[in-house]
Design an enzyme around this catalytic site. Structure first.
Site, PDB file in Angstrom:
ATOM      1  N   ASP A  92     -32.550  -1.748 -63.790  1.00 43.66           N
ATOM      2  CA  ASP A  92     -32.395  -1.588 -62.446  1.00 43.66           C
ATOM      3  C   ASP A  92     -33.243  -2.562 -61.635  1.00 43.66           C
ATOM      4  O   ASP A  92     -33.061  -2.682 -60.291  1.00 43.66           O
ATOM      5  CB  ASP A  92     -33.112   0.000 -62.017  1.00 43.66           C
ATOM      6  CG  ASP A  92     -32.459   0.593 -60.633  1.00 43.66           C
ATOM      7  OD1 ASP A  92     -31.399   0.214 -60.348  1.00 43.66           O
ATOM      8  OD2 ASP A  92     -33.000   1.391 -59.987  1.00 43.66           O
ATOM      9  N   LYS A 149     -33.303  -6.898 -55.658  1.00 39.78           N
ATOM     10  CA  LYS A 149     -33.963  -5.461 -55.873  1.00 39.78           C
ATOM     11  C   LYS A 149     -34.508  -5.416 -57.005  1.00 39.78           C
ATOM     12  O   LYS A 149     -33.932  -5.764 -58.306  1.00 39.78           O
ATOM     13  CB  LYS A 149     -32.824  -4.275 -55.806  1.00 39.78           C
ATOM     14  CG  LYS A 149     -33.467  -2.855 -56.354  1.00 39.78           C
ATOM     15  CD  LYS A 149     -32.076  -1.729 -56.625  1.00 39.78           C
ATOM     16  CE  LYS A 149     -32.513  -0.814 -57.071  1.00 39.78           C
ATOM     17  NZ  LYS A 149     -31.566   0.228 -57.731  1.00 39.78           N
ATOM     18  N   GLU A 158     -33.857   4.914 -54.304  1.00 42.23           N
ATOM     19  CA  GLU A 158     -35.121   4.348 -53.968  1.00 42.23           C
ATOM     20  C   GLU A 158     -34.840   2.785 -53.524  1.00 42.23           C
ATOM     21  O   GLU A 158     -35.741   2.157 -52.949  1.00 42.23           O
ATOM     22  CB  GLU A 158     -36.079   4.393 -55.093  1.00 42.23           C
ATOM     23  CG  GLU A 158     -35.985   3.496 -56.333  1.00 42.23           C
ATOM     24  CD  GLU A 158     -34.662   3.602 -56.919  1.00 42.23           C
ATOM     25  OE1 GLU A 158     -34.173   2.495 -57.464  1.00 42.23           O
ATOM     26  OE2 GLU A 158     -34.030   4.584 -56.984  1.00 42.23           O
ATOM     27  N   ASP A 176     -34.313   9.697 -55.553  1.00 47.86           N
ATOM     28  CA  ASP A 176     -33.429   8.566 -56.458  1.00 47.86           C
ATOM     29  C   ASP A 176     -32.815   7.602 -55.675  1.00 47.86           C
ATOM     30  O   ASP A 176     -32.210   6.682 -56.375  1.00 47.86           O
ATOM     31  CB  ASP A 176     -32.744   9.590 -57.319  1.00 47.86           C
ATOM     32  CG  ASP A 176     -32.163   8.638 -58.589  1.00 47.86           C
ATOM     33  OD1 ASP A 176     -32.678   7.535 -58.980  1.00 47.86           O
ATOM     34  OD2 ASP A 176     -30.924   8.924 -59.238  1.00 47.86           O
ATOM     35  N   ASP A 228     -36.484   3.122 -63.160  1.00 51.05           N
ATOM     36  CA  ASP A 228     -36.024   3.980 -62.290  1.00 51.05           C
ATOM     37  C   ASP A 228     -36.179   5.544 -62.933  1.00 51.05           C
ATOM     38  O   ASP A 228     -34.980   5.674 -63.430  1.00 51.05           O
ATOM     39  CB  ASP A 228     -34.834   3.722 -61.357  1.00 51.05           C
ATOM     40  CG  ASP A 228     -34.587   4.823 -60.337  1.00 51.05           C
ATOM     41  OD1 ASP A 228     -35.512   5.560 -59.927  1.00 51.05           O
ATOM     42  OD2 ASP A 228     -33.253   4.841 -59.955  1.00 51.05           O
ATOM     43  N   LYS A 284     -34.149  12.041 -62.980  1.00 48.86           N
ATOM     44  CA  LYS A 284     -32.612  11.525 -63.440  1.00 48.86           C
ATOM     45  C   LYS A 284     -32.382  12.498 -64.773  1.00 48.86           C
ATOM     46  O   LYS A 284     -33.514  12.933 -65.511  1.00 48.86           O
ATOM     47  CB  LYS A 284     -32.661  10.261 -63.708  1.00 48.86           C
ATOM     48  CG  LYS A 284     -32.319   9.176 -62.395  1.00 48.86           C
ATOM     49  CD  LYS A 284     -32.115   7.767 -63.311  1.00 48.86           C
ATOM     50  CE  LYS A 284     -32.137   6.622 -61.870  1.00 48.86           C
ATOM     51  NZ  LYS A 284     -30.809   6.790 -61.348  1.00 48.86           N
ATOM     52  N   ARG A 327     -32.465   1.303 -51.897  1.00 45.85           N
ATOM     53  CA  ARG A 327     -32.497   0.824 -50.357  1.00 45.85           C
ATOM     54  C   ARG A 327     -33.847   0.820 -49.656  1.00 45.85           C
ATOM     55  O   ARG A 327     -33.805   0.246 -48.633  1.00 45.85           O
ATOM     56  CB  ARG A 327     -31.405   1.725 -49.782  1.00 45.85           C
ATOM     57  CG  ARG A 327     -31.629   3.352 -49.642  1.00 45.85           C
ATOM     58  CD  ARG A 327     -30.589   3.933 -49.386  1.00 45.85           C
ATOM     59  NE  ARG A 327     -29.769   4.266 -50.849  1.00 45.85           N
ATOM     60  CZ  ARG A 327     -28.563   4.915 -51.073  1.00 45.85           C
ATOM     61  NH1 ARG A 327     -28.370   5.614 -49.900  1.00 45.85           N
ATOM     62  NH2 ARG A 327     -27.971   4.846 -51.968  1.00 45.85           N
TER      63      ARG A 327
END
Length: 459
Positions: free
Chosen positions: A249, A226, A310, A308, A231, A238, A312
């Site tokens: 991330d 990933k 995102e 959020d 993010d 967030k 996956r």
């Protein structure tokens, strides 16, 4: 690798480090001179784990270091010493209580790491002289760990999707691997819609980077990471606290890149594909909105319950593409859920697997190399938590229960039945300084997976 050097036969330039503990301390003292024993008593050294004492000869020259250790934790036994001992070259004395000298030397090297891109180092680490065989064994793992740490520590300004892709291109060039990428709207034309949807709002174009290496007649292995380089949470923004460390991330991508490098350097007999969806989840007028429905590469329709969730989304297109290659095994790394940290804390990556035999082998490998993982279940009744009233399923749901499991269950839908798959939900971060684990980016599960793959493909 300057913290570890090869010990030359008969060399006398290095200073001995003798490890001891409270059970063996009396025997250790008996080997010392009266003056040295008196110094230890006066200084209060009692061989407790993490303590050390410098011993000199009658002329006042440093000739030996006593280090108190926990023999059951060799990885951290020497980890605090490289930046605590005087700058010199040392070696482990034959009288040491530590028997796993390679693991102790690895801890030394991990403890010597410093991220100095933006400031001068406080000091140079001391060096540990090891055998040629140990240096050959440890050097790739130390370098790979440092690469993960460096990539995660680098701020997003200088580690965006393009820079992450450039890292993979450099890796490909070093190992004569083929690298290609789909950038921006090319993702839509190539049918990677969820990767595009997550990254389209950023001024830095989203992309999918693919590296291919190995012989065509070897077992097919796909490693996915990933690569969300920052993010914000998207429109489901967030909080400031939640956003503060989101440069990390892309920690899953950092692990995948480092593992691919280890595989190629070791020349494992596999046909490797590395896939990194690299995006920035930003906020703009064209940002992905809650309530949208996206048709993924696999043909599943997904309702966006939360922007959020995102990670996956970018992974599901990569998993679908990986499955099309009919691999013998798929491995993915992701800094996917805070729920995994709530369940297991910051040190233990969550392992999910659709094959319990493979999972057991990974867990055993992690114990062998002191890189622990913990398996969580793919409890399929929880799929109902991702039900959608208008799409095949949603990317998140109203319940806060079992967040790591439901995220893994989402990903599992994109792996065909019978195709072995491993998913690591890893933190990739140290919240504070500890021996061998400096604050910042961290490799968690990397050594375990590499040890497992070595055993699986080399025996």
């Amino acid at each position: 690798m300057s913290a570890l050097i090869e010990r030359q036969p008969g060399a006398r330039h290095s200073i001995a480090i003798e490890t001891t503990d409270t059970a063996h301390y009396a025997a250790t003292r008996r080997r010392l001179s009266a003056a040295q024993r008196r110094w230890l008593s006066d200084s209060g050294f009692a061989a407790s784990a993490g303590s050390f004492a410098l011993l000199s000869d009658p002329a006042g020259k440093l000739v030996r270091v006593l280090a108190g250790v926990d023999p059951h934790d060799p990885l951290t036994a020497l980890a605090a010493l490289p930046c605590s001992l005087p700058e010199a070259t040392y070696h482990l004395a034959a009288e040491s209580v530590l028997t796993d000298t390679a693991l102790a030397a690895l801890g030394w090297a991990l403890g010597a790491y410093q991220f100095n891109r933006y400031r001068q180092p406080k000091r140079a680490p001391a060096r540990l002289a090891v055998s040629a065989a140990e240096l050959q064994q440890l050097a790739p793992v130390v370098q790979a760990t440092a690469q993960v740490r460096d990539l995660v520590n680098t701020p997003t300004e200088e580690m965006g999707p393009r820079q992450l892709a450039e890292t993979i291109k450099q890796l490909g060039k070093a190992h004569k691997a083929k690298v290609r990428e789909w950038v921006g709207d090319d993702l839509l034309e190539a049918n990677f819609p969820t990767i595009h949807a997550v990254g389209r709002a950023s001024h830095r174009a989203p992309r999918l980077v693919e590296l291919g290496w190995g012989k065509s007649d070897h077992p097919k292995l796909v490693v996915i990471g990933k690569g969300v380089c920052f993010d914000t949470g998207g429109l489901d923004l967030k909080s400031s606290d939640g956003m503060r460390w989101m440069k990390k991330d892309m920690g899953g991508a950092a692990h995948a890149i480092a593992l691919a490098g280890l595989i190629m350097q070791a020349k494992l007999p596999v046909r490797l594909t590395l896939l990194v969806p690299a995006v920035e989840n930003a906020v703009a007028g064209n940002a992905m909105r809650p309530g949208e429905v996206i048709t993924t590469r696999a043909g599943h329709t997904v309702e966006i319950d939360n922007t959020d969730a995102e990670g996956r989304l970018v992974l599901c297109d990569a998993l679908a593409y990986a499955a099309e290659q009919q691999p013998e095994l798929i491995v993915d790394f992701a800094t996917l859920t805070g729920a995994a940290r709530v369940a297991l804390g910051p040190d233990l990556p969550a392992l999910f697997a659709n094959d319990d035999g493979i999972a057991a082998a990974v867990l055993a490998a992690g114990r062998t190399v002191n890189d622990p993982l913990w398996q969580l279940p793919l409890w399929r009744p929880y799929r109902r938590m991702l039900d959608s009233y208008l799409a095949d399923f949603a990317n998140a749901g109203a319940s806060r229960h079992a967040g790591a499991i439901t995220a893994a269950l989402y990903l599992e839908r994109f792996v065909p039945d019978g195709m072995p798959w491993l998913h690591l939900d890893t933190y990739a971060w140290n919240d504070s300084d500890r021996p061998g684990r400096p604050r910042g980016g961290e490799a968690m599960g990397l050594r375990a997976l590499f040890a497992f793959l070595q055993q699986r493909y080399r025996g």
